[in-house]
Design an enzyme around this catalytic site. Sequence first.
Site, short mmCIF file in Angstrom:
data_model
loop_
_atom_site.label_atom_id
_atom_site.label_comp_id
_atom_site.label_asym_id
_atom_site.label_seq_id
_atom_site.Cartn_x
_atom_site.Cartn_y
_atom_site.Cartn_z
N TYR A 147 38.25 37.72 30.36
CA TYR A 147 38.48 37.90 28.92
C TYR A 147 38.09 36.66 28.12
CZ TYR A 147 41.10 42.17 30.01
OH TYR A 147 41.47 43.42 30.45
N LYS B 18 40.01 40.87 44.64
CA LYS B 18 38.88 41.70 45.06
C LYS B 18 37.97 40.77 45.86
CE LYS B 18 36.69 45.66 44.90
NZ LYS B 18 37.19 46.85 45.60
N ASP C 19 41.97 47.76 44.23
CA ASP C 19 41.84 49.22 44.27
C ASP C 19 42.94 49.84 45.13
OD1 ASP C 19 40.48 47.70 46.15
OD2 ASP C 19 38.98 49.21 46.60
N ASP D 88 46.16 43.29 33.45
CA ASP D 88 46.20 44.13 32.26
C ASP D 88 46.32 45.60 32.67
OD1 ASP D 88 45.98 45.03 29.69
OD2 ASP D 88 43.91 44.41 29.39
N ASP E 249 50.11 48.16 33.01
CA ASP E 249 50.29 49.41 32.26
C ASP E 249 50.58 50.58 33.20
OD1 ASP E 249 49.96 48.18 29.82
OD2 ASP E 249 48.57 49.70 29.07
#
Length: 355
Positions: free
Chosen positions: A139, A190, A222, A246, A250
């Site tokens: 980001y 990852k 994943d 992020d 959620d």
Amino acid sequence: MKILVLPGDGIGPEVTAEAIKVLQAVDRRRGLGIDLKEGLIGGAAIDAHGVPLPDPTLARARAADAVLMGSVGGPRWDALDRAIRPEKGLLGLRAALGLFANLRPAFLYPQLADASALKPDIVAGVDILIVRELTGGIYFGEPRGIRIRADGEREGFNTEVYCESEIRRIGRVAFDAARQRTRRLCSVDKANVLEVMVLWRDVIGALAADYPDVELSHMYVDNVAMQLVRAPRQFDVIVTGNLFGDILSDAAAMLTGSIGMLPSASLDERGKGLYEPVHGSAPDIAGHGKANPLGAILSAAMMLRYTFRRPDAAQAIEAAVGRVLDAGLRTADLLTPGREAIGTTAMGDAVCDAL
Ligand code: NAD
């Protein structure tokens, strides 16, 4: 305990008023010594001063040990220029205070198991804390942009970058948090594809030597996405970077039913924090006195746990919320057929009584 309260917009002032009431009730019983100041942020600050983060607010936030915020934004300010929109106030505050660690618990009160989108037997007992790096990663990474390639095609690009010290400091927050819980930490990366994640795994793994009492595991993002909806109880604390955090936070939030229940914390290196419910300003119900204040009240509990190191006081609030739910009290967002809703103030009063 110097606390700056920033009620903000929409339901923000309604829910923070209840959180303050609860803090004051705990203070009376336990002598915490809280010192409350108030300030303007977001749309309320734009209306009064023309900017979403006025200098006096920032100065008071710097002087405080912790900030308790409601929420910012709403349709009234949506037409404004991006640079002075209410949300800029919150982003500016996070940046100015160096809040790099975002803590988001996903805790399911057993009384609310039927409010989750998943089957009650899968979500019963869920109690996860996601520790997300908040000021680095893709980001913020450079270079970034949209450029024209030699063949004339447009190409978008961003950079996922973490240095060792950034990984180490978020890792320490997560290990420390695990120590306050059941001492299990899962680091999410990852590393099978991304070099930056190979470094992430290496640095987090090396930190484990300083925390022999915490059981560390590593998992690919994943797989975590799948495990969160398959068997979420396996997780205690999860630590991850900005982008993965992020998304996963959620997903984890929805395990627990209403967004009105969820607290959050953003911390700096010394444990100073900004505490706020996860929900926004809910313009559709603002002013009706029916917002659920429990996310704000539980944010105050997080403040006592993480900034002020008073787990006893935090637990007292969390247990009081549990007793209120046991008694069948529900705001409209938590309602199941056959019950009648209570309002924001009545819910805050009930938590104070339960304390
Ligand atoms: P929202 O969270 O405000 O509302 C989404 C839905 O959940 C609405 O139907 C609302 O009524 C309901 N809801 C939210 N909190 C509730 C509570 N405590 N009790 C009962 N119901 C609740 O999200 P949105 O509608 O996407 O955004 C509204 C405004 O809030 C926008 O201006 C947005 O930018 C802002 N926002 C601010 C923050 C923040 O301050 N951190 C976060 C998200 C959104």
